[in-house]
Design an enzyme around this catalytic site. Structure first.
Site, PDB file in Angstrom:
ATOM      1  N   SER A  71       1.305  -0.958   6.666  1.00 38.46           N
ATOM      2  CA  SER A  71       1.424  -0.258   5.391  1.00 38.46           C
ATOM      3  C   SER A  71       1.893   1.153   5.719  1.00 38.46           C
ATOM      4  O   SER A  71       1.235   1.864   6.480  1.00 38.46           O
ATOM      5  CB  SER A  71       0.052  -0.232   4.717  1.00 38.46           C
ATOM      6  OG  SER A  71       0.068   0.604   3.592  1.00 38.46           O
ATOM      7  N   LYS A  90       5.186  -2.964   4.529  1.00 36.51           N
ATOM      8  CA  LYS A  90       4.822  -2.624   3.142  1.00 36.51           C
ATOM      9  C   LYS A  90       4.981  -1.135   2.989  1.00 36.51           C
ATOM     10  O   LYS A  90       4.538  -0.374   3.850  1.00 36.51           O
ATOM     11  CB  LYS A  90       3.381  -3.071   2.891  1.00 36.51           C
ATOM     12  CG  LYS A  90       2.623  -2.302   1.797  1.00 36.51           C
ATOM     13  CD  LYS A  90       1.252  -2.921   1.581  1.00 36.51           C
ATOM     14  CE  LYS A  90       0.221  -1.870   1.222  1.00 36.51           C
ATOM     15  NZ  LYS A  90      -1.133  -2.444   1.084  1.00 36.51           N
ATOM     16  N   LYS A 123       4.545   2.253   0.369  1.00 35.31           N
ATOM     17  CA  LYS A 123       3.908   2.753  -0.844  1.00 35.31           C
ATOM     18  C   LYS A 123       5.002   3.254  -1.777  1.00 35.31           C
ATOM     19  O   LYS A 123       5.978   3.884  -1.326  1.00 35.31           O
ATOM     20  CB  LYS A 123       2.968   3.903  -0.486  1.00 35.31           C
ATOM     21  CG  LYS A 123       1.769   3.461   0.356  1.00 35.31           C
ATOM     22  CD  LYS A 123       0.779   2.659  -0.479  1.00 35.31           C
ATOM     23  CE  LYS A 123      -0.467   2.319   0.316  1.00 35.31           C
ATOM     24  NZ  LYS A 123      -1.427   1.531  -0.458  1.00 35.31           N
ATOM     25  N   ASP A 131       3.608  -1.336  -2.581  1.00 32.69           N
ATOM     26  CA  ASP A 131       2.273  -1.171  -3.172  1.00 32.69           C
ATOM     27  C   ASP A 131       2.280   0.097  -4.014  1.00 32.69           C
ATOM     28  O   ASP A 131       2.545   1.191  -3.509  1.00 32.69           O
ATOM     29  CB  ASP A 131       1.231  -1.064  -2.039  1.00 32.69           C
ATOM     30  CG  ASP A 131      -0.209  -1.004  -2.553  1.00 32.69           C
ATOM     31  OD1 ASP A 131      -0.408  -1.018  -3.783  1.00 32.69           O
ATOM     32  OD2 ASP A 131      -1.127  -0.949  -1.708  1.00 32.69           O
ATOM     33  N   GLU A 137       2.530  -4.996  -5.079  1.00 25.31           N
ATOM     34  CA  GLU A 137       1.065  -4.926  -5.092  1.00 25.31           C
ATOM     35  C   GLU A 137       0.597  -3.922  -6.137  1.00 25.31           C
ATOM     36  O   GLU A 137       1.076  -2.785  -6.172  1.00 25.31           O
ATOM     37  CB  GLU A 137       0.607  -4.524  -3.682  1.00 25.31           C
ATOM     38  CG  GLU A 137      -0.892  -4.550  -3.470  1.00 25.31           C
ATOM     39  CD  GLU A 137      -1.248  -4.185  -2.014  1.00 25.31           C
ATOM     40  OE1 GLU A 137      -0.385  -4.297  -1.116  1.00 25.31           O
ATOM     41  OE2 GLU A 137      -2.398  -3.772  -1.791  1.00 25.31           O
ATOM     42  N   ASP A 155      -4.789  -6.044  -5.867  1.00 27.71           N
ATOM     43  CA  ASP A 155      -5.699  -5.443  -4.895  1.00 27.71           C
ATOM     44  C   ASP A 155      -6.883  -4.886  -5.692  1.00 27.71           C
ATOM     45  O   ASP A 155      -7.895  -5.577  -5.903  1.00 27.71           O
ATOM     46  CB  ASP A 155      -4.918  -4.358  -4.107  1.00 27.71           C
ATOM     47  CG  ASP A 155      -5.759  -3.494  -3.181  1.00 27.71           C
ATOM     48  OD1 ASP A 155      -6.996  -3.595  -3.211  1.00 27.71           O
ATOM     49  OD2 ASP A 155      -5.184  -2.687  -2.413  1.00 27.71           O
ATOM     50  N   LYS A 177      -9.991  -7.246   0.356  1.00 30.00           N
ATOM     51  CA  LYS A 177     -10.584  -6.196   1.193  1.00 30.00           C
ATOM     52  C   LYS A 177     -12.079  -6.413   1.130  1.00 30.00           C
ATOM     53  O   LYS A 177     -12.668  -6.387   0.045  1.00 30.00           O
ATOM     54  CB  LYS A 177     -10.257  -4.813   0.636  1.00 30.00           C
ATOM     55  CG  LYS A 177      -8.811  -4.403   0.846  1.00 30.00           C
ATOM     56  CD  LYS A 177      -8.542  -3.035   0.289  1.00 30.00           C
ATOM     57  CE  LYS A 177      -7.072  -2.679   0.483  1.00 30.00           C
ATOM     58  NZ  LYS A 177      -6.663  -1.550  -0.378  1.00 30.00           N
ATOM     59  N   GLY A 179      -6.221  -3.282   4.178  1.00 24.87           N
ATOM     60  CA  GLY A 179      -6.866  -2.300   5.051  1.00 24.87           C
ATOM     61  C   GLY A 179      -7.196  -1.042   4.275  1.00 24.87           C
ATOM     62  O   GLY A 179      -6.636  -0.798   3.195  1.00 24.87           O
TER      63      GLY A 179
HETATM   64  O1  OSB Z   1      -3.897   0.032  -1.436  1.00 28.70           O
HETATM   65  O2  OSB Z   1      -3.842  -1.054   0.369  1.00 28.70           O
HETATM   66  C1  OSB Z   1      -4.084   0.001  -0.234  1.00 28.70           C
HETATM   67  C2  OSB Z   1      -5.099   2.727   2.252  1.00 28.70           C
HETATM   68  C3  OSB Z   1      -6.039   3.411   1.502  1.00 28.70           C
HETATM   69  C4  OSB Z   1      -6.280   3.023   0.220  1.00 28.70           C
HETATM   70  C5  OSB Z   1      -5.607   1.921  -0.335  1.00 28.70           C
HETATM   71  C6  OSB Z   1      -4.691   1.219   0.422  1.00 28.70           C
HETATM   72  C7  OSB Z   1      -4.411   1.648   1.726  1.00 28.70           C
HETATM   73  C8  OSB Z   1      -3.416   1.034   2.590  1.00 28.70           C
HETATM   74  C9  OSB Z   1      -3.624   1.204   4.063  1.00 28.70           C
HETATM   75  O3  OSB Z   1      -2.415   0.496   2.177  1.00 28.70           O
HETATM   76  C10 OSB Z   1      -3.661  -0.049   4.821  1.00 28.70           C
HETATM   77  C11 OSB Z   1      -4.133   0.198   6.228  1.00 28.70           C
HETATM   78  O4  OSB Z   1      -5.345   0.416   6.450  1.00 28.70           O
HETATM   79  O5  OSB Z   1      -3.303   0.152   7.112  1.00 28.70           O
HETATM   80 MG    MG Z   2      -3.159  -1.867  -2.074  1.00 33.31          MG
END
Ligand code: OSB
Ligand code: MG
Length: 373
Positions: free
Chosen positions: A135, A161, A163, A188, A213, A238, A262, A290
């Site tokens: 991510s 992925k 953001k 995401d 996402e 999510d 998660k 994560g």
């Molecule tokens: O939405 O998946 C998410 C990190 C913090 C809060 C929300 C998210 C995330 C990530 C990080 O996308 C994923 C990772 O730990 O590598």
């Molecule tokens: Mg997410």
């Protein structure tokens, strides 16, 4: 297992690179770790509650007192037959799933060690290798993002992925796709869009994404169902999925075609397993999300991802992407073909570096059962 004492600590760990989502940028983590002391065995877990109540209502300052004042007293001094059946002990407390997950997952870890079993086997996992994705947060420039993607692909990761948020979406995806037309790519939004932006969201369809996402509200399922009907691209939920009933509702209403699990968001391994099973029954794949975990949370995500229906690469990546020094040994490493191998040792198979943790600790509290006379 008798729960004799519970230790809570906050450790602070700077990230090697800032992480930015549609709700903000962070440079350093405040992580709540929990240790259960049970008949000479220690169970460890990490709460994924964040520094701020932005991803969810919970954050470290709600998780801590919810554990010390309500959840820990519910299990201290008790004989617990199995971690899978401890949910009812916490059910009087509504919500606060990240706080509950820390306790429940520490019980699973203690139980695995006591039974001399790898945690992944106790959970019912079957995979010996976990496919990994990354991510990648919002960067200062698109060029920086492209450099990061290039490095992660070279390292072997199987899915990228990124953001997205309004202003950092179509142009960015366009640049990625024109450079890498065939990679497994998803995005995401962490709830950055509204249903009245349908035309804008429709244009995501041109990028052949594996999924989008959580485009809409964190607490919504209904509008995602309306959106999914209008898009070719699969939606993945999510934030909206808190428990197995949410998963059933989302799948029955067609709100998504993929679910991110998660373990902290859903209150622990037991609920994560139920969501896994609901999705499997609907033939909907899941993957493990994560939360910028330290090695302790990361190791638990690896164990969970061995379950059969974790069919898509998770946001589970190497320790070194986040930390200069992780708090486990060995650190989480990913092979050049994007896999993490699972160990046969009891518990998570990763050793906890207590001396390192001690140095990072800024707050610590040990709870024992009050002896009432
Ligand atoms: O939405 O998946 C998410 C990190 C913090 C809060 C929300 C998210 C995330 C990530 C990080 O996308 C994923 C990772 O730990 O590598
Ligand atoms: Mg997410």
């Amino acid at each position: 297992m008798k729960v004799e004492a519970i230790t809570l600590r906050e450790i602070q760990m700077p990230l090697v690179h800032f992480f930015e989502t549609s709700f903000g940028r962070i440079y350093s983590r405040r992580i709540l770790l929990l240790t259960l002391h049970c008949n000479g065995v220690e169970g460890w877990a990490e709460s994924v509650a964040g520094e701020d109540p932005f991803y969810s209502e919970e954050w470290i300052e709600t998780a801590w007192p919810t554990i010390t004042e309500y959840l820990a007293p519910a299990i201290l001094g008790r004989e617990i037959a199995s971690a899978r059946d401890c949910g009812h002990l916490f059910s009087r407390v509504r919500g606060h799933r990240m706080a509950k997950a820390a306790l429940e997952n520490a019980l699973w870890d203690a139980e695995a060690k006591q039974k001399n079993l790898p945690l992944w086997k106790l959970l019912g996992g079957t995979r010996r290798q976990i496919p990994c994705g990354v991510s990648i947060g919002i960067q200062d420039t698109v060029e920086q993002l492209l450099e990061k993607i290039e490095a992660e692909l070279a390292a072997g990761y199987r899915r990228i992925k990124v953001k997205v948020k309004p202003g950092w979406d179509l142009k960015v995806l366009e640049k990625i796709r024109s450079r890498w037309p065939a990679i497994l790519l998803s995005c995401d939004a962490n709830s950055a869009y509204r249903l009245d932006e349908l035309e804008h969201l429709r244009s995501f369809d041109q990028f052949n994404l594996l999924m989008i996402e959580q485009p809409l509200w964190n607490d919504d399922i209904y509008c995602h169902a309306r959106l999914q009907r209008e898009l070719k691209t699969a939606l993945c939920l999510d934030e909206s999925i808190r428990h197995a009933r949410d998963a059933s509702f989302a799948l029955e209403t067609g709100a998504c075609r993929i679910i991110n699990i998660k373990v902290g968001r859903v209150g622990g391994f037991s609920e994560a397993l139920s969501i896994h099973d609901v999705c499997q029954a609907h033939q909907v794949p899941v993957w493990c999300g994560g939360m910028l975990e330290s090695g302790i949370g990361r190791a638990q995500n690896i164990a969970l991802s061995t379950l059969e229906n974790f069919r898509l690469p998770g946001d589970i990546s190497a320790s070194k992407r986040y930390w200069k020094h992780d708090i486990i040994e060995p650190e989480v490493e990913v092979s050049s073909d994007g896999l993490i191998g699972v160990s046969d040792e009891p518990g998570t198979g990763y050793r906890i570096l207590k001396d390192v943790i001690e140095k990072l600790t800024v707050r610590k509290e040990t709870l024992q059962r009050e002896v009432r006379v």
